[in-house]
Design an enzyme around this catalytic site. Structure first.
Site, PDB file in Angstrom:
ATOM      1  CG  ASP A   1      -2.169   0.847   1.040  1.00 37.62           C
ATOM      2  OD1 ASP A   1      -2.044   2.053   0.741  1.00 37.62           O
ATOM      3  OD2 ASP A   1      -3.270   0.294   1.176  1.00 37.62           O
TER       4      ASP A   1
ATOM      5  N   GLY B   1      -5.426   4.556   1.876  1.00 33.66           N
ATOM      6  CA  GLY B   1      -5.479   3.648   3.020  1.00 33.66           C
ATOM      7  C   GLY B   1      -4.907   4.304   4.267  1.00 33.66           C
TER       8      GLY B   1
ATOM      9  CE1 TYR C   1     -13.439   2.983  -8.802  1.00 29.93           C
ATOM     10  CE2 TYR C   1     -15.785   2.615  -9.166  1.00 29.93           C
ATOM     11  CZ  TYR C   1     -14.588   2.256  -8.562  1.00 29.93           C
ATOM     12  OH  TYR C   1     -14.555   1.165  -7.721  1.00 29.93           O
TER      13      TYR C   1
ATOM     14  CG  ASN D   1     -23.424   0.415  -3.343  1.00 27.23           C
ATOM     15  OD1 ASN D   1     -23.795   0.025  -4.442  1.00 27.23           O
ATOM     16  ND2 ASN D   1     -23.215   1.687  -3.080  1.00 27.23           N
ATOM     17  CB  VAL D   2     -18.192  -3.421   0.022  1.00 29.68           C
ATOM     18  CG1 VAL D   2     -17.751  -4.335   1.159  1.00 29.68           C
ATOM     19  CG2 VAL D   2     -18.140  -4.158  -1.315  1.00 29.68           C
TER      20      VAL D   2
ATOM     21  NE  ARG E   1     -22.291  10.377  -4.972  1.00 26.56           N
ATOM     22  CZ  ARG E   1     -21.393   9.538  -4.475  1.00 26.56           C
ATOM     23  NH1 ARG E   1     -20.528   9.951  -3.577  1.00 26.56           N
ATOM     24  NH2 ARG E   1     -21.347   8.285  -4.857  1.00 26.56           N
TER      25      ARG E   1
END
Length: 324
Positions: free
Chosen positions: A42, A47, A155, A184-185, A283
């Site tokens: 990472d 993150g 995206y 949509n986690v 949006r």
């Protein structure tokens, strides 16, 4: 069956890119708890260091601070790896509209770097994050693989490109690739902060801190909200899937449909808070409704999600109450 009884070779090494993110850190935690080795990669651009600090004392965990846009870093990260779980990407539809060049470099070139590094290092399975955004303006519900519409954001373009590159690596180089079209986690460690935060943690943080949340649009948009445990199951079952299932993308969801306004009032009720929301404009690039057909993942991956929305949201509320 979930994932905790899945069996891999004792000395298996998993590489989790984006390991300090929401999904990545949960994957690391699950694999380490199962007793296998994890290498995390990472660059900490989105993150959080605190998401991986808890693993630093685990002898089965190794952390590389590095960027998937750098091919040499990807090669080093893939050395000796059996399974790649490529979660490193920048999310957010609105932000991608503001930063198209960066999204191309990070989400497309970065994933391509990882595919090539995995190929050169003889990785067994390459599982990567795609997105339900690839369905674009296709109106039919539930969303089914192979029936996609016009893409609505940079995206979404990056995720569709990742799927196409992964297909090429399966077709030409024999690398088993499996795309996870996440819907949509939500769940523990999802970041509630910033302008691009996901809606459930953002609502929870605002309600718990006495703010009034704003709902984009009229709140009648629906989503297939999917608890993090289901996503972990899908990733790990993909690592054990047949080569016949490789080169494809799979809807990873619960197969339900929740309306944003209902979620909002469910959260206020669970927290014992009586606050009416504000409403803002829709949006840009957002789809109105989302609901997944998960039959392909069930059939080819053995995916069988155990966590319903109601069960998951209760667990999420408890986690945020303790950790915010």
């Amino acid at each position: 069956m979930g994932y905790k009884d899945l069996k891999f070779s004792e000395d298996s090494l998993f590489l989790v890119t984006g390991c300090a993110g929401f999904i990545g850190s949960n994957l690391c935690e699950a694999i380490l708890n199962m007793g296998y080795r994890v290498r995390g990669l990472d660059d900490l651009s989105t993150g959080l260091q605190k998401n991986v600090d808890m693993f630093l004392d685990n002898p089965n965990y190794e952390f590389i601070k590095g960027d998937i846009k750098d091919f040499d870093t990807c090669m080093k990260a893939c050395e000796g790896v059996d399974y790649v779980l490529n979660q490193a990407a920048w999310g957010s539809v609105p932000r991608s509209i503001e930063m198209p060049l960066f999204y191309c470099a990070n989400n497309i070139q970065g994933t391509l770097n990882m595919l090539e590094a995995a190929r050169q290092n003889g990785v067994k399975k390459f599982v990567y994050a795609s997105s339900s955004s690839v369905y674009g303006d296709e109106p039919k519900l539930p969303k089914k693989e192979g029936v996609e519409g016009n893409l609505l954001s940079p995206y979404a373009v990056t995720k569709m490109c990742d799927e196409e590159w992964a297909k090429q690596y399966t077709r030409h180089y024999g690398l088993d690739t499996y795309g996870m079209r996440y819907f949509n986690v939500f769940g523990r460690r999802q970041d509630p902060n910033g302008a691009y935060a996901a809606v459930i943690p953002k609502f929870l943080k605002q309600l718990l801190s006495g703010e009034t949340p704003t709902i984009n649009g009229d709140g009648r948009q629906s989503r297939d909200f999917t608890y993090i445990e289901n996503v972990i199951e899908a990733n790990l079952k993909s690592c054990l899937a047949t080569s016949e299932a490789a080169g494809q993308a799979f809807n990873i969801a619960y197969g339900g449909r929740e309306y944003l306004i209902d979620i909002y009032y469910g959260l206020t009720e669970a927290l014992g808070i009586d606050v009416e929301p504000n409403f803002g404009p829709d949006r840009a690039g957002d789809i109105k409704h989302s609901n997944a057909d998960i039959s392909k993942a069930k059939e080819l991956l053995g995916y069988d999600p155990e966590w319903s929305f109601d069960r998951g949201i209760k667990a999420a509320i408890e986690w945020y109450k303790e950790n915010l």
